[in-house]
Design an enzyme around this catalytic site. Structure first.
Site, short mmCIF file in Angstrom:
data_model
loop_
_atom_site.label_atom_id
_atom_site.label_comp_id
_atom_site.label_asym_id
_atom_site.label_seq_id
_atom_site.Cartn_x
_atom_site.Cartn_y
_atom_site.Cartn_z
N LYS A 9 -1.87 -34.80 -3.94
CA LYS A 9 -2.10 -35.96 -3.10
C LYS A 9 -1.13 -37.09 -3.43
O LYS A 9 -0.50 -37.67 -2.54
CB LYS A 9 -3.53 -36.47 -3.25
N ASP A 30 -7.00 -37.89 0.73
CA ASP A 30 -7.82 -38.64 -0.21
C ASP A 30 -9.28 -38.56 0.22
O ASP A 30 -9.62 -37.83 1.17
CB ASP A 30 -7.34 -40.09 -0.31
#
Length: 209
Positions: A118, A136
């Site tokens: 991420k 997220d």
């Protein structure tokens, strides 16, 4: 012509967040990398508060590298997991300093402590405009509510489905918009459905009210 759901979602996101951008404050490439790493399990607002004085006083990799782990910890102690993050911060600064810049290299970025897929995706998209989807907690939640993914899908599966659902040239913009949509409209608790134009395709509208 009837629009498909992906077009409906894009139109609404463009209406709500026409100028979506990362809400972390940074002026240099390594500051973004460090701030994204620090933002895990906490808010961008909290990270901006603890890094403001830090980045202003130590405005180069060389200066940041003079800080001890304890000194870093004193700056960021108001955010979650600050001890672990202080160690990661120190190591990242040391390794990036040897290069002098943040490279456009996912494999290298993910080799850094505290930097996962991420974080690397955020850095690559914002610094180098590499088409990416950083999943997220907001993107993960919203994707399910909008029916793009299912409850069984993990983070990686969510990323794969999002990339298939939206056109590649839209990934970075839509990613930023989904983050803000989840942060300010489709919140985890008490979502602001009155401000949302996606109620007709939302899978959770009834349980949200």
């Amino acid at each position: 012509m009837k629009m498909n759901n992906s077009d409906i979602i894009i139109n609404e996101l463009n209406r709500l967040f026409p100028d979506a951008k990362c809400e972390l404050n940074y002026n240099k490439d390594y500051e973004l990398l460090l701030s994204v790493m620090l933002s895990a399990q906490t808010t961008d607002k909290s990270v901006n508060l603890v890094t403001k004085d830090l980045y202003e006083k130590y405005d180069s990799l060389e200066k940041l590298d003079t800080l001890s782990i304890n000194e870093i910890s004193n700056y960021i102690k108001r955010i979650g997991f600050h001890r672990t993050k202080s160690n990661n911060f120190k190591e990242i600064v040391s390794r990036i300093k040897d290069r002098g810049y943040v490279p456009n290299d996912r494999e290298y970025l993910e080799s850094l402590p505290g930097v996962g897929r991420k974080t690397a995706s955020v850095v690559l998209s914002h610094l180098f405009d590499v088409p990416s989807f950083a999943v997220d907690t907001h993107v993960f939640r919203v994707s399910k509510r909008l029916g793009i993914t299912t409850k069984k899908d993990d983070v990686l599966k969510t990323e794969i489905k999002l990339k298939k659902y939206f056109h590649k040239e839209d990934w970075n913009r839509v990613n930023s918009q989904l983050v803000l949509f989840g942060r300010y409209i489709c919140t985890s608790k008490k979502p602001h459905c009155d401000k949302c134009g996606l109620k007709n395709i939302c899978k959770q509208t009834k349980s949200c009210n």
